[in-house]
Design a protein around this motif. Structure first.
Motif, PDB file in Angstrom:
ATOM      1  N   THR A  19       0.909  -1.131   0.081  1.00  0.00           N
ATOM      2  CA  THR A  19      -0.145  -0.092  -0.093  1.00  0.00           C
ATOM      3  C   THR A  19       0.878   1.159   0.006  1.00  0.00           C
ATOM      4  O   THR A  19       2.116   1.215   0.352  1.00  0.00           O
ATOM      5  N   LYS A  20       0.392   2.307  -0.465  1.00  0.00           N
ATOM      6  CA  LYS A  20       1.161   3.644  -0.527  1.00  0.00           C
ATOM      7  C   LYS A  20       1.063   4.013   0.986  1.00  0.00           C
ATOM      8  O   LYS A  20       0.015   4.054   1.680  1.00  0.00           O
ATOM      9  N   ILE A  21       2.296   4.640   1.564  1.00  0.00           N
ATOM     10  CA  ILE A  21       2.460   5.188   2.766  1.00  0.00           C
ATOM     11  C   ILE A  21       2.959   6.671   2.691  1.00  0.00           C
ATOM     12  O   ILE A  21       3.767   6.709   1.987  1.00  0.00           O
ATOM     13  N   GLU A  22       2.511   7.583   3.464  1.00  0.00           N
ATOM     14  CA  GLU A  22       2.894   8.921   3.481  1.00  0.00           C
ATOM     15  C   GLU A  22       3.579   8.956   4.917  1.00  0.00           C
ATOM     16  O   GLU A  22       2.894   8.434   5.856  1.00  0.00           O
ATOM     17  N   PHE A  23       4.805   9.568   4.991  1.00  0.00           N
ATOM     18  CA  PHE A  23       5.107   9.769   6.246  1.00  0.00           C
ATOM     19  C   PHE A  23       5.861  11.124   6.508  1.00  0.00           C
ATOM     20  O   PHE A  23       6.303  11.675   5.454  1.00  0.00           O
ATOM     21  N   HIS A  53       5.861  10.121  11.600  1.00  0.00           N
ATOM     22  CA  HIS A  53       4.482   9.706  11.479  1.00  0.00           C
ATOM     23  C   HIS A  53       3.908   9.016  10.408  1.00  0.00           C
ATOM     24  O   HIS A  53       4.228   9.533   9.248  1.00  0.00           O
ATOM     25  N   LEU A  54       3.335   8.029  10.437  1.00  0.00           N
ATOM     26  CA  LEU A  54       2.823   7.371   9.177  1.00  0.00           C
ATOM     27  C   LEU A  54       1.357   7.308   9.111  1.00  0.00           C
ATOM     28  O   LEU A  54       0.537   7.557   9.873  1.00  0.00           O
ATOM     29  N   ARG A  55       1.067   7.360   7.467  1.00  0.00           N
ATOM     30  CA  ARG A  55      -0.400   7.336   7.230  1.00  0.00           C
ATOM     31  C   ARG A  55      -0.484   6.189   6.229  1.00  0.00           C
ATOM     32  O   ARG A  55       0.255   6.624   4.855  1.00  0.00           O
ATOM     33  N   MET A  56      -1.292   5.490   6.264  1.00  0.00           N
ATOM     34  CA  MET A  56      -1.352   4.108   5.176  1.00  0.00           C
ATOM     35  C   MET A  56      -2.855   3.564   5.343  1.00  0.00           C
ATOM     36  O   MET A  56      -3.639   4.118   6.195  1.00  0.00           O
ATOM     37  N   ASN A  57      -3.240   3.130   4.232  1.00  0.00           N
ATOM     38  CA  ASN A  57      -4.587   2.536   4.236  1.00  0.00           C
ATOM     39  C   ASN A  57      -4.297   0.835   4.352  1.00  0.00           C
ATOM     40  O   ASN A  57      -3.424   0.208   3.751  1.00  0.00           O
ATOM     41  N   CYS A  63      -5.130   4.633   8.199  1.00  0.00           N
ATOM     42  CA  CYS A  63      -4.461   4.441   9.756  1.00  0.00           C
ATOM     43  C   CYS A  63      -3.558   5.553   9.967  1.00  0.00           C
ATOM     44  O   CYS A  63      -2.669   5.896   8.980  1.00  0.00           O
ATOM     45  N   ASP A  64      -3.431   6.215  10.949  1.00  0.00           N
ATOM     46  CA  ASP A  64      -2.217   7.133  11.440  1.00  0.00           C
ATOM     47  C   ASP A  64      -1.569   6.637  12.561  1.00  0.00           C
ATOM     48  O   ASP A  64      -2.175   6.055  13.621  1.00  0.00           O
ATOM     49  N   ARG A  65      -0.127   6.403  12.476  1.00  0.00           N
ATOM     50  CA  ARG A  65       0.495   5.850  13.570  1.00  0.00           C
ATOM     51  C   ARG A  65       1.864   6.650  13.637  1.00  0.00           C
ATOM     52  O   ARG A  65       2.593   7.108  12.730  1.00  0.00           O
ATOM     53  N   GLU A  66       2.380   6.367  14.748  1.00  0.00           N
ATOM     54  CA  GLU A  66       3.871   7.021  15.221  1.00  0.00           C
ATOM     55  C   GLU A  66       4.992   5.897  15.083  1.00  0.00           C
ATOM     56  O   GLU A  66       4.132   4.739  15.692  1.00  0.00           O
ATOM     57  N   ALA A  67       6.019   5.727  14.663  1.00  0.00           N
ATOM     58  CA  ALA A  67       6.873   4.880  14.617  1.00  0.00           C
ATOM     59  C   ALA A  67       8.292   5.333  15.039  1.00  0.00           C
ATOM     60  O   ALA A  67       8.602   6.421  14.605  1.00  0.00           O
ATOM     61  N   GLN A  68       9.067   4.405  15.319  1.00  0.00           N
ATOM     62  CA  GLN A  68      10.430   4.809  15.402  1.00  0.00           C
ATOM     63  C   GLN A  68      11.211   3.858  14.466  1.00  0.00           C
ATOM     64  O   GLN A  68      11.133   2.826  14.356  1.00  0.00           O
ATOM     65  N   PRO A  90      -2.699   2.842  22.374  1.00  0.00           N
ATOM     66  CA  PRO A  90      -3.688   1.938  23.095  1.00  0.00           C
ATOM     67  C   PRO A  90      -5.128   2.411  22.372  1.00  0.00           C
ATOM     68  O   PRO A  90      -6.159   1.615  22.538  1.00  0.00           O
ATOM     69  N   LYS A  91      -5.091   3.407  21.698  1.00  0.00           N
ATOM     70  CA  LYS A  91      -6.543   3.950  21.107  1.00  0.00           C
ATOM     71  C   LYS A  91      -6.648   2.872  19.588  1.00  0.00           C
ATOM     72  O   LYS A  91      -7.635   3.187  19.011  1.00  0.00           O
ATOM     73  N   GLU A  92      -5.541   2.543  19.129  1.00  0.00           N
ATOM     74  CA  GLU A  92      -5.614   2.011  17.871  1.00  0.00           C
ATOM     75  C   GLU A  92      -4.938   0.741  17.693  1.00  0.00           C
ATOM     76  O   GLU A  92      -3.583   0.335  18.418  1.00  0.00           O
ATOM     77  N   SER A  93      -5.413  -0.140  16.938  1.00  0.00           N
ATOM     78  CA  SER A  93      -4.644  -1.413  16.609  1.00  0.00           C
ATOM     79  C   SER A  93      -4.982  -1.616  15.307  1.00  0.00           C
ATOM     80  O   SER A  93      -5.913  -1.578  14.458  1.00  0.00           O
ATOM     81  N   LEU A  94      -3.866  -2.097  14.419  1.00  0.00           N
ATOM     82  CA  LEU A  94      -3.783  -2.388  13.154  1.00  0.00           C
ATOM     83  C   LEU A  94      -4.357  -3.858  12.693  1.00  0.00           C
ATOM     84  O   LEU A  94      -4.774  -3.714  11.432  1.00  0.00           O
TER      85      LEU A  94
END
Length: 95
Positions: A19-23, A53-57, A63-68, A90-94
């Motif tokens: 999928t396309k990812i914007e970060f 910060h990631l944004r992906m479908n 889904c918007d998530r933070e990653a390291q 805790p508010k979101e699960s992929l």
């Protein structure tokens, strides 16, 4: 950090996904300490991993998530592959 072939270090099961990812890279100034330097590059330490910060479908859901940042490797044709670890939310699960 590179995985050794034949030695699985992942903590969770992976599934194929394309999928396309914007970060977005945080534009803050981050302090670091140099380790060594050469004509072709340098190595340094940071107090904590670089974050994005990631944004992906995923399965039709945005889904918007933070990653390291965890690891990177240069591929044979010069492109790069990066590994990121999701920062627990805790508010979101992929899956």
């Amino acid at each position: 950090m590179r995985e050794e072939k034949g030695h699985e270090r992942r903590a969770s099961t992976r599934k194929e996904m394309e999928t396309k990812i914007e970060f977005f890279v945080n534009a803050d100034i981050i302090a670091a300490k140099s380790i060594d330097i050469s004509k072709t590059g340098l190595r340094f330490d940071t107090g904590e991993p670089l974050k994005i910060h990631l944004r992906m479908n995923i399965d039709g859901k945005l889904c918007d998530r933070e990653a390291q940042f965890i690891w990177a490797t240069r591929n044979s044709k010069g492109s790069m592959t990066y590994g990121f670890e999701f920062i627990p939310d805790p508010k979101e699960s992929l899956f």
